[in-house]
Design a protein around this motif. Structure first.
Motif, PDB file in Angstrom:
ATOM      1  N   HIS A 120      -3.071   0.613   3.779  1.00 29.81           N
ATOM      2  CA  HIS A 120      -1.909   0.291   2.942  1.00 29.81           C
ATOM      3  C   HIS A 120      -2.279  -0.135   1.531  1.00 29.81           C
ATOM      4  O   HIS A 120      -1.639   0.276   0.578  1.00 29.81           O
ATOM      5  N   HIS A 121      -3.311  -0.984   1.430  1.00 30.93           N
ATOM      6  CA  HIS A 121      -3.539  -1.599   0.126  1.00 30.93           C
ATOM      7  C   HIS A 121      -4.973  -1.463  -0.356  1.00 30.93           C
ATOM      8  O   HIS A 121      -5.837  -2.237   0.031  1.00 30.93           O
ATOM      9  N   HIS A 169      -2.040  -6.001   7.914  1.00 36.28           N
ATOM     10  CA  HIS A 169      -1.266  -5.390   6.831  1.00 36.28           C
ATOM     11  C   HIS A 169      -1.501  -6.100   5.503  1.00 36.28           C
ATOM     12  O   HIS A 169      -1.733  -5.466   4.482  1.00 36.28           O
ATOM     13  N   LEU A 237       2.462  -9.437   2.970  1.00 37.27           N
ATOM     14  CA  LEU A 237       1.676  -9.035   1.806  1.00 37.27           C
ATOM     15  C   LEU A 237       1.049 -10.245   1.166  1.00 37.27           C
ATOM     16  O   LEU A 237       1.459 -11.378   1.438  1.00 37.27           O
ATOM     17  N   HIS A 320       8.981  -9.187   1.135  1.00 38.11           N
ATOM     18  CA  HIS A 320       7.938  -8.171   1.323  1.00 38.11           C
ATOM     19  C   HIS A 320       6.790  -8.492   0.353  1.00 38.11           C
ATOM     20  O   HIS A 320       5.920  -9.259   0.691  1.00 38.11           O
ATOM     21  N   LEU A 385      11.078  -5.072  -3.849  1.00 33.85           N
ATOM     22  CA  LEU A 385       9.918  -5.074  -2.956  1.00 33.85           C
ATOM     23  C   LEU A 385       8.651  -5.556  -3.641  1.00 33.85           C
ATOM     24  O   LEU A 385       8.000  -6.474  -3.178  1.00 33.85           O
ATOM     25  N   HIS A 386       8.288  -4.894  -4.731  1.00 33.08           N
ATOM     26  CA  HIS A 386       6.993  -5.192  -5.351  1.00 33.08           C
ATOM     27  C   HIS A 386       7.153  -5.273  -6.867  1.00 33.08           C
ATOM     28  O   HIS A 386       8.014  -4.610  -7.429  1.00 33.08           O
ATOM     29  N   GLY A 426       8.900   2.388  -2.642  1.00 34.70           N
ATOM     30  CA  GLY A 426       8.280   1.240  -1.971  1.00 34.70           C
ATOM     31  C   GLY A 426       7.454   0.481  -2.986  1.00 34.70           C
ATOM     32  O   GLY A 426       7.983  -0.247  -3.822  1.00 34.70           O
ATOM     33  N   HIS A 427       6.147   0.723  -2.954  1.00 38.12           N
ATOM     34  CA  HIS A 427       5.297   0.114  -3.977  1.00 38.12           C
ATOM     35  C   HIS A 427       5.484   0.837  -5.299  1.00 38.12           C
ATOM     36  O   HIS A 427       6.031   1.953  -5.358  1.00 38.12           O
ATOM     37  N   LYS A 448       9.160   6.711  -0.670  1.00 40.25           N
ATOM     38  CA  LYS A 448       9.046   6.979   0.761  1.00 40.25           C
ATOM     39  C   LYS A 448       9.633   8.341   1.128  1.00 40.25           C
ATOM     40  O   LYS A 448       9.325   8.898   2.168  1.00 40.25           O
ATOM     41  N   HIS A 488       1.606   4.008   0.339  1.00 40.20           N
ATOM     42  CA  HIS A 488       1.818   2.563   0.216  1.00 40.20           C
ATOM     43  C   HIS A 488       1.353   2.203  -1.180  1.00 40.20           C
ATOM     44  O   HIS A 488       1.808   2.803  -2.124  1.00 40.20           O
TER      45      HIS A 488
HETATM   46  S1  RUQ Z   1       3.832  -1.984   2.127  1.00 42.89           S
HETATM   47  S2  RUQ Z   1       6.563  -0.618   0.520  1.00 42.89           S
HETATM   48 CU1  RUQ Z   1       2.622  -1.517   3.696  1.00 42.89          CU
HETATM   49 CU2  RUQ Z   1       2.436  -2.617   0.995  1.00 42.89          CU
HETATM   50 CU3  RUQ Z   1       5.282  -2.353   0.555  1.00 42.89          CU
END
Ligand code: RUQ
Ligand code: CUA
Length: 625
Positions: A120-121, A169, A237, A320, A385-386, A426-427, A448, A488
């Motif tokens: 994810h990151h 995550h 997060l 989030h 979200l971000h 999303g991000h 997404k 992500h």
């Molecule tokens: S996530 S759409 Cu797995 Cu970083 Cu935020």
């Protein structure tokens, strides 16, 4: 803005003329146009400007690298910005036959028994809060963190699964001098991992865990630092404090209800969840002093027994992302169903801690008073979200529900612009947009969904990434690109910070089975262990035949003795499910039991010369007796 732009100006103007004519033409005939030729520039600004800004002429280079998570593909993808061209796939948690990753002995051992991961990151290493271009860390939901060396863009270490952490995550966020890569449990479980408690004991017997993975400043090597026991929320997060908040780490969590079942309903009863604020330097000190209990083979610090390490900041429900401003003064977080995002003031957090301005506790962890620590609720729009940052106090927040990006100002808190995304962002990632000195220039929305924005490829559709120009006060959507699942997070780093090698220098190759001269190539045997030292160079393998007995344990070590850029050789062994690629100057091994009798061709998979097709040989497995 971009030096390369000056070159090929002729070409650009020619192209512009074409685009303008085409644009006018399509504009006129759009209603009757065939499905494929939709009107251009739906939500974009002027197409000609967009084309010019994103155009990288043949032979020219992009200004930035973007490292994007490949989600449950287990990979990391590399793109050029602004062209959005896919440059490379870095296999991390999943075998990748294109580079032989997961087939040779070393990478196979690194993957272990898991052949998938969920990235994810990505997290670029930092020095003083700025990307330093050394390593890229990437999380995996299966409790692991990987390190990619940016000298050769290769995965060098997969650390974990880390004990007690379940569903990694909230990772692989690095601290400002890459002291640690941080991780946290998304799914609380009874710990130590492997123990069992009934689900109706969730609120008391299940635990969250945050873990700090120590990073060697010289080698980037990862080892387990320490863990902290947390209430059974879902940690989602994180972001490391920097500048004013250096030494602290922030994690969002949902399910403060400690509910089970359909969380969609059961975990959204309360108005607020929490952002956990952790004084990681104090935790590091406590661990060094030997505080903590051994759980699952690791020292785990219980904040009840070591107070002063962890505090909870109330936040809009089901938050989030959490993002720290470039100067470290503000921590931005919000409920993901809200229309506002909250800017928490780190100084006020410290004052509240000093004054014990608490409203209660969770398992002994003090809960700070929301009103005392917030500076503003910024009306960004629905589903924040971000947040990423630009220079001059600019902040950009992705809005999942509104499917848009909001631009606003740190300090004055006004929302100054919005740009729609297609669809469900999303991000988002801005050029060096989570460092102490963001560049501005470019912003990419990682969406997404992409439906209807590309030629149809059937039900399994790509996701979309959209490039936005943020050089001016108003944001401009420039370009759509399509990616493998699942976009992500991504990070964008200035290209001139990286200096990758393209050949492994011969003098650095210390592989014990390396051979650099065809005279030294050949097959040796010790009992039933056979070692074949193979030289690969255009356009022959030496030896061209390897003879073994059925049942032998065979190691084939291939050295690519080329010292020329882009001269890769592959070694594919038919019927034995073996396929590796050896870069110039590299030695790789495959070890297998020759259990099938017969004659099995091996051949080079990478087109290396006019006589590439001739680069082949035979493994001859003789039957017993
Ligand atoms: S996530 S759409 Cu797995 Cu970083 Cu935020
Ligand atoms: Cu070596 Cu093709």
């Amino acid at each position: 803005m971009n030096k390369q732009k000056q070159r090929g100006t002729w070409f650009v103007w020619g192209l512009l003329a074409l685009v303008i004519t085409l644009g006018a033409f399509l504009g006129r005939c759009a209603p009757g146009a065939p499905r494929g030729a939709k009107q251009r520039g739906g939500a974009t600004s002027d197409v000609a400007v967009a084309a010019q800004k994103t155009y990288v002429a043949p032979g020219d280079l992009d200004e930035y690298y973007m490292f994007a998570s490949g989600g449950h593909s287990g990979q990391v993808y590399v793109y050029g910005i602004p062209s959005m061209r896919h440059l490379s796939t870095i296999p991390v948690y999943t075998p990748y036959p294109a580079t032989g990753y997961g087939f040779d002995d070393d990478s196979r051992a690194m993957l272990g028994s898991l052949t998938w991961g969920d990235v994810h990151h990505p997290s670029l290493s930092e020095t003083n809060g700025d990307y330093d271009g050394r390593w890229l860390f990437a999380n995996d939901m299966n409790g692991r963190v990987a390190r990619i060396d940016l000298r050769d863009f290769k995965t060098k270490q997969i650390f974990g699964p880390v004990p007690n952490v379940s569903g990694n995550h909230a990772s692989a966020f690095v601290t400002p001098n890459t002291e640690y890569s941080m991780m946290a449990s998304r799914f609380s479980i009874p710990i130590p991992k492997g123990s069992v408690a009934p689900i109706d004991k969730y609120a008391t017997d299940y635990k969250g865990v945050v873990a700090a993975i120590k990073i060697d400043p010289k080698t980037g090597g990862m080892s387990l630092g320490w863990e902290i026991l947390m209430p059974p929320f879902d940690y989602d997060l994180g972001d490391a404090g920097k500048g004013a908040s250096d030494g602290w780490m922030f994690w969002t969590s949902y399910n403060a209800e400690r509910a089970t079942g359909a969380l969609e309903v059961t975990s959204t009863q309360r108005d607020r969840d929490y952002i956990a604020a952790i004084d990681w330097r104090a935790a590091e000190k406590a661990a060094a002093e030997g505080k903590g209990d051994l759980v699952g083979g690791v020292k785990v610090i219980d904040p009840r027994k070591v107070p002063g390490l962890v505090y909870l900041m109330p936040c809009g429900k089901s938050p989030h992302g959490v993002d720290v401003s470039p100067d470290g003064k503000w921590i931005i977080g919000s409920g993901k169903l809200q229309g506002v995002t909250t800017a928490f003031n780190f100084e006020k957090v410290q004052t509240a801690i000093r004054n014990q301005d608490f409203t209660g506790d969770e398992d002994g962890i003090p809960v700070l008073k929301y009103e005392s620590i917030k500076d503003a609720e910024v009306p960004v729009g629905l589903g924040p979200l971000h947040t990423q940052f630009g220079p001059n106090g600019d902040a950009y927040t992705s809005l999942f529900v509104d499917s848009a990006i909001a631009k606003w100002k740190l300090g004055t808190w006004e929302v100054v612009d919005k740009v729609p995304m297609s669809y469900s962002i999303g991000h988002l990632t801005a050029a060096e947009g989570d460092t102490v000195s963001p560049d501005g220039n470019w912003l990419v929305g990682l969406n997404k969904l992409s439906h209807g924005r590309h030629l149809s490829v059937g039900p399994s559709q790509p996701e979309s990434s959209q490039l936005v120009d943020i050089t001016e006060e108003k944001m401009k959507l420039l370009y759509d690109a399509f990616t493998e699942p699942e976009p992500h997070y991504a990070q964008i780093i200035k290209a001139d910070k990286l200096h990758p090698i393209e050949v492994y220098p011969k003098e650095e190759n210390r592989h014990p089975l390396a051979v650099w001269d065809v005279k030294d190539a050949g097959v040796t045997r010790q009992g039933n262990k056979v070692t074949a030292r193979v030289v690969a160079v255009r356009s022959t393998f030496t030896p061209t035949a390897i003879e073994v007995n059925q049942g032998d344990l065979v190691t084939i070590a291939v050295t690519n003795i080329e010292q020329t850029t882009d001269e890769l050789h592959g070694f594919a062994l038919l019927d034995y499910n073996l396929n590796i690629v050896i870069d110039p100057g590299e030695t790789k091994t495959i070890t297998f039991k020759a259990d099938k009798k017969g004659v099995f061709p091996y051949y080079c998979t990478n087109f290396c010369s006019a006589l590439h097709q001739e680069m082949q040989g035979y493994l001859i497995v003789k039957g017993r007796g």
